[in-house]
Motif scaffolding. Structure first.
Motif, PDB file in Angstrom:
ATOM      1  N   ASP A  35       0.902  -1.193   0.160  1.00 12.54           N
ATOM      2  CA  ASP A  35       0.065   0.092  -0.249  1.00 12.54           C
ATOM      3  C   ASP A  35       0.645   1.482   0.075  1.00 12.54           C
ATOM      4  O   ASP A  35       2.261   1.265   0.542  1.00 12.54           O
ATOM      5  CB  ASP A  35      -0.819   0.052   1.188  1.00 12.54           C
ATOM      6  CG  ASP A  35      -2.033  -0.990   1.040  1.00 12.54           C
ATOM      7  OD1 ASP A  35      -2.871  -0.879   0.190  1.00 12.54           O
ATOM      8  OD2 ASP A  35      -2.010  -1.895   1.790  1.00 12.54           O
ATOM      9  N   GLU A  36       0.698   2.347  -0.587  1.00 14.90           N
ATOM     10  CA  GLU A  36      -0.850   2.548  -0.918  1.00 14.90           C
ATOM     11  C   GLU A  36      -1.519   2.579  -2.452  1.00 14.90           C
ATOM     12  O   GLU A  36      -2.368   2.331  -2.661  1.00 14.90           O
ATOM     13  CB  GLU A  36      -1.288   4.193  -0.264  1.00 14.90           C
ATOM     14  CG  GLU A  36      -0.944   4.429   1.111  1.00 14.90           C
ATOM     15  CD  GLU A  36      -1.427   3.551   2.201  1.00 14.90           C
ATOM     16  OE1 GLU A  36      -2.800   3.229   2.017  1.00 14.90           O
ATOM     17  OE2 GLU A  36      -0.949   3.308   2.925  1.00 14.90           O
ATOM     18  N   THR A  37      -0.306   3.063  -3.122  1.00 14.29           N
ATOM     19  CA  THR A  37      -0.830   3.139  -4.428  1.00 14.29           C
ATOM     20  C   THR A  37      -0.744   1.907  -5.511  1.00 14.29           C
ATOM     21  O   THR A  37      -1.597   1.723  -6.422  1.00 14.29           O
ATOM     22  CB  THR A  37      -0.010   4.210  -5.256  1.00 14.29           C
ATOM     23  OG1 THR A  37       0.107   5.340  -4.447  1.00 14.29           O
ATOM     24  CG2 THR A  37      -0.323   4.504  -6.676  1.00 14.29           C
ATOM     25  N   LEU A  40      -4.129  -0.010  -6.146  1.00 19.90           N
ATOM     26  CA  LEU A  40      -5.143   0.643  -6.836  1.00 19.90           C
ATOM     27  C   LEU A  40      -4.763   0.630  -8.577  1.00 19.90           C
ATOM     28  O   LEU A  40      -5.595   0.325  -9.388  1.00 19.90           O
ATOM     29  CB  LEU A  40      -4.886   2.308  -6.833  1.00 19.90           C
ATOM     30  CG  LEU A  40      -4.978   2.994  -5.331  1.00 19.90           C
ATOM     31  CD1 LEU A  40      -5.073   4.473  -5.472  1.00 19.90           C
ATOM     32  CD2 LEU A  40      -6.604   2.514  -5.008  1.00 19.90           C
ATOM     33  N   ARG A  64     -10.911   5.869 -12.133  1.00 23.51           N
ATOM     34  CA  ARG A  64      -9.677   6.324 -11.896  1.00 23.51           C
ATOM     35  C   ARG A  64      -8.827   6.669 -13.117  1.00 23.51           C
ATOM     36  O   ARG A  64      -8.304   6.202 -13.960  1.00 23.51           O
ATOM     37  CB  ARG A  64      -8.875   4.960 -11.345  1.00 23.51           C
ATOM     38  CG  ARG A  64      -7.370   5.220 -11.036  1.00 23.51           C
ATOM     39  CD  ARG A  64      -6.739   3.859 -10.209  1.00 23.51           C
ATOM     40  NE  ARG A  64      -5.260   4.358 -10.213  1.00 23.51           N
ATOM     41  CZ  ARG A  64      -4.614   4.879  -9.507  1.00 23.51           C
ATOM     42  NH1 ARG A  64      -5.248   5.604  -8.413  1.00 23.51           N
ATOM     43  NH2 ARG A  64      -3.301   4.929  -9.076  1.00 23.51           N
ATOM     44  N   ASP A  66      -6.211   8.964 -13.058  1.00 23.89           N
ATOM     45  CA  ASP A  66      -4.704   9.672 -12.615  1.00 23.89           C
ATOM     46  C   ASP A  66      -3.839   9.395 -13.744  1.00 23.89           C
ATOM     47  O   ASP A  66      -2.872   9.982 -13.857  1.00 23.89           O
ATOM     48  CB  ASP A  66      -4.295   9.279 -11.118  1.00 23.89           C
ATOM     49  CG  ASP A  66      -3.978   7.691 -11.192  1.00 23.89           C
ATOM     50  OD1 ASP A  66      -4.592   6.831 -11.785  1.00 23.89           O
ATOM     51  OD2 ASP A  66      -3.061   7.490 -10.518  1.00 23.89           O
ATOM     52  N   VAL A 149       3.579   0.448 -10.179  1.00 20.97           N
ATOM     53  CA  VAL A 149       3.028   1.606 -10.560  1.00 20.97           C
ATOM     54  C   VAL A 149       3.438   2.259 -11.745  1.00 20.97           C
ATOM     55  O   VAL A 149       4.331   1.298 -12.428  1.00 20.97           O
ATOM     56  CB  VAL A 149       3.427   2.786  -9.471  1.00 20.97           C
ATOM     57  CG1 VAL A 149       2.607   2.678  -7.975  1.00 20.97           C
ATOM     58  CG2 VAL A 149       4.934   2.982  -9.341  1.00 20.97           C
ATOM     59  N   HIS A 256      -4.677  16.003 -12.006  1.00 16.19           N
ATOM     60  CA  HIS A 256      -3.494  15.215 -12.046  1.00 16.19           C
ATOM     61  C   HIS A 256      -2.296  15.668 -12.908  1.00 16.19           C
ATOM     62  O   HIS A 256      -1.023  15.280 -12.901  1.00 16.19           O
ATOM     63  CB  HIS A 256      -3.806  13.810 -12.521  1.00 16.19           C
ATOM     64  CG  HIS A 256      -4.462  13.096 -11.440  1.00 16.19           C
ATOM     65  ND1 HIS A 256      -3.840  12.643  -9.988  1.00 16.19           N
ATOM     66  CD2 HIS A 256      -5.866  12.365 -11.279  1.00 16.19           C
ATOM     67  CE1 HIS A 256      -4.732  11.961  -9.638  1.00 16.19           C
ATOM     68  NE2 HIS A 256      -5.716  12.010 -10.079  1.00 16.19           N
ATOM     69  N   LYS A 600     -10.327  10.233  -4.234  1.00 11.33           N
ATOM     70  CA  LYS A 600     -10.019   9.654  -2.913  1.00 11.33           C
ATOM     71  C   LYS A 600     -11.072   8.853  -2.626  1.00 11.33           C
ATOM     72  O   LYS A 600     -12.232   9.006  -2.854  1.00 11.33           O
ATOM     73  CB  LYS A 600      -9.855  11.081  -2.191  1.00 11.33           C
ATOM     74  CG  LYS A 600      -8.708  11.857  -2.551  1.00 11.33           C
ATOM     75  CD  LYS A 600      -8.482  12.848  -1.528  1.00 11.33           C
ATOM     76  CE  LYS A 600      -7.075  13.792  -1.838  1.00 11.33           C
ATOM     77  NZ  LYS A 600      -7.325  14.804  -0.951  1.00 11.33           N
TER      78      LYS A 600
END
Length: 601
Positions: A35-37, A40, A64, A66, A149, A256, A600
């Motif tokens: 975690d955190e990204t 996702l 999402r 971003d 990521v 973003h 969020k």
């Protein structure tokens, strides 16, 4: 001679490939998502694979916006492979492979470029290996290349594109420069317009230093190339804009990109000189060679601006332009993160080899830099010998026993032993005046990180992520009639990823309790796999031990179902939650969840 060079080239790339596999791939899927990204990204990619919607990324029932889709498409491709749940039981190998592959291909491109275009009459077989390892052994590259990521994939696609641009300008043949523009399109599909801006700054500043800049510009064929980049990168943006409209425009471009650059987002405010500090850390333990390489490249830059030079020997000037472009662009950004420096690390690695070559002919600089570097090695060694002084300062509420676990696992002892040997070998090689000391130390560092990093990753996974995987498994086993799921206090997106459920995340405050009650009645989200039963009489709540002791939560009747690490699993009746929510509202507290930004939880 041609066959001999081809054989040497193949051997060089095979050595680089083996080193890259060791650094980027060994044990890649043996630990859970951090975690955190990363959860996702992984959840959005898996949702694409399972839902069949490859256009709009969604996480936890929400859009999402971003990042562009290339990272999700690649992850989703691996999630779609047959028997994925068998060979990727944690779901992490599929999510991390795009990052690892992006770094590996860039590592190979760096080695191949320096082999085919040796700089300053350097014909050493070892220089391409030094450059490749200089990139792969950067602490930031080691971390982000194994993280799910988009940063490492951006670094890979943009780095390959920039090297292909230079190779075309340095080449004597008339081949079309299509591949460079293709990879630039991929980079824009990975992280947005920032890739084009960094490429534009790098190429423009390099051409500015060259007397024959018009000829070089024609070589890369900007008109045709720009069209190719647009055809690759723009269609998804247009499709998403037509499909989702204003929410996509406001969140992707407005928040973003524009807002992140012009204002501080998520409290990531840092001073203007932040990336100078990150540049030092990112090239450890060989940072002095980076600064020496920058200095020598700057001297060449000044010379080339006054007189024509052989373009095939301007790779270090090009790398200097590359590094400075990233440095200036992100230093001007209001939001600053260490990962923003990753696109500059390939250039930094090439500049380190500039120092490696120059030092062979400069005894004074050689003595000074190695004395400085040995001091760095000695300082790192002493830091581990006095680890008891700083281990006690570690205060991670999710891993309260981390310091004692590091000691009992033997990791600290191994680090002391390794860095002591590392420093001792550096002193011995320095005293013997070895010409290839940098390469030997890189090889030792490769061996060291291969033995130290796996137990560190395993310890972090066992302490931090295993409790969330276990509690997710328990949720799947005891869930009644598709009960809704909430997480209170510490927010972990991995709970959604592992449980495959819609999760309502709320803080442990009074407002958080009211929010949860209100959202269960009004916030309806669609899940691609298992739609919650919002009308069912009870819900499951994951709450950390710090939040469970707060007055408003401890007073609610709950059934304790399990505890893993710092996390508890409760079953709460909705009527009890609603009644206490009304009590808090009558006491002056109000719901505030509708005011949050869509990205969020």
């Amino acid at each position: 001679m041609i066959l001999l060079n081809s054989k040497k080239r193949l051997i060089t790339l095979l050595i680089v490939l083996v080193c890259g596999i060791i650094i980027f791939f060994l044990g890649l899927g043996t630990t859970g998502l951090v975690d955190e990204t990363p959860p996702l990204f992984a959840a959005a990619a898996r949702a694409m694979s399972e839902s069949g919607d490859w256009i709009t990324p969604k996480v936890n029932g929400m859009f999402r916006f971003d990042k562009p889709p290339l990272i999700y498409w690649l992850m989703g491709f691996f999630y779609s492979l047959p028997k994925n749940e068998i060979w990727d039981s944690y779901g992490t190998l599929s999510a991390r492979l795009p990052s690892a592959l992006g770094s590996l291909f860039l590592m190979l491109m760096i080695g191949d470029t320096l082999f085919c275009w040796p700089q300053k009459s350097d014909r050493q077989f070892l220089t391409p290996i030094v450059a490749s390892l200089g990139f792969a052994l950067s602490p930031l590259i080691i971390i982000w290349s194994r993280t799910a990521v988009s940063d490492a994939l951006l670094t890979g696609t943009l780095g390959i594109s920039l090297l292909l641009f230079w190779r075309r300008m340095a080449s004597e043949n008339n081949d079309q420069c299509i591949s460079a523009w293709v990879f630039l399109g991929f980079a824009i599909l990975t992280k947005g317009p920032v890739a084009f801006v960094l490429a534009l700054l790098t190429i423009t500043s390099f051409l500015f230093s060259q007397k024959n800049w018009k000829t070089l510009l024609c070589k890369i064929n900007p008109k045709k190339g720009f069209l190719i980049t647009i055809l690759i990168s723009v269609p998804w943006y247009l499709l998403e804009l037509v499909k989702e409209g204003k929410p996509f425009w406001d969140n992707f471009f407005g928040y973003h990109n524009f807002q992140r650059y012009t204002s501080v987002v998520n409290n990531h405010a840092e001073p203007f000189w932040f990336f100078l500090y990150i540049m030092i850390l990112a090239s450890l333990p060989f940072t002095p060679f980076l600064f020496h390489g920058i200095f020598k490249a700057f001297e060449d830059f000044l010379k080339s601006s006054k007189q024509s030079c052989n373009v095939a020997e301007t790779l270090y000037i090009y790398s200097l332009c590359w590094l400075i472009s990233v440095l200036i662009f992100f230093s001007l950004s209001a939001t600053k993160l260490p990962s923003y420096w990753l696109p500059a690390i390939p250039a930094a690695a090439i500049l380190i080899t500039n120092s490696f070559i120059n030092l062979k002919n400069s005894s004074k600089s050689y003595l000074f830099l190695w004395n400085f570097n040995i001091l760095i090695f000695f300082g790192v060694t002493m830091a581990f010998f006095f680890s008891n002084n700083w281990l006690s300062s570690i205060n991670d509420p999710e891993m309260p026993n981390l310091a004692s676990e590091l000691i009992s696992s033997g990791i600290i002892f191994k680090a002391k032993l390794f860095f002591s040997l590392f420093t001792l070998l550096a002193i011995i090689l320095f005293s013997l005046k070895s010409r290839n000391i940098l390469l030997y130390l890189q090889i030792l560092l490769l061996i060291g990180q291969s033995s130290l990093m796996p137990p560190i990753r395993k310890l972090a996974d066992t302490s931090r992520q295993l409790p969330l995987r276990n509690i997710s498994k328990l949720i799947l086993d005891i869930r009644e009639r598709r009960e809704t799921l909430a997480m209170i206090g510490i927010r972990k997106p991995s709970l959604h990823f592992y449980s495959r459920q819609i999760v309502f995340y709320e803080p442990s405050t009074e407002e958080g309790l009211i929010n949860l009650s209100d959202r269960l009645n009004t916030d309806r989200r669609e899940n691609y796999e298992d739609q919650p039963d919002y009308e069912y009489k009870s819900l499951l709540v994951v709450i950390d031990e710090y939040s469970s002791g707060r007055h408003q939560w401890s007073k609610i009747n709950h059934q304790k179902l399990g505890k893993f690490g710092i996390y508890n699993l409760w079953r709460i009746q909705k009527s009890d939650l609603n009644n206490y929510s009304k009590f808090l509202e009558n006491s002056g507290y109000k719901s505030d969840w509708k005011n949050r930004k869509v990205e969020k939880f």
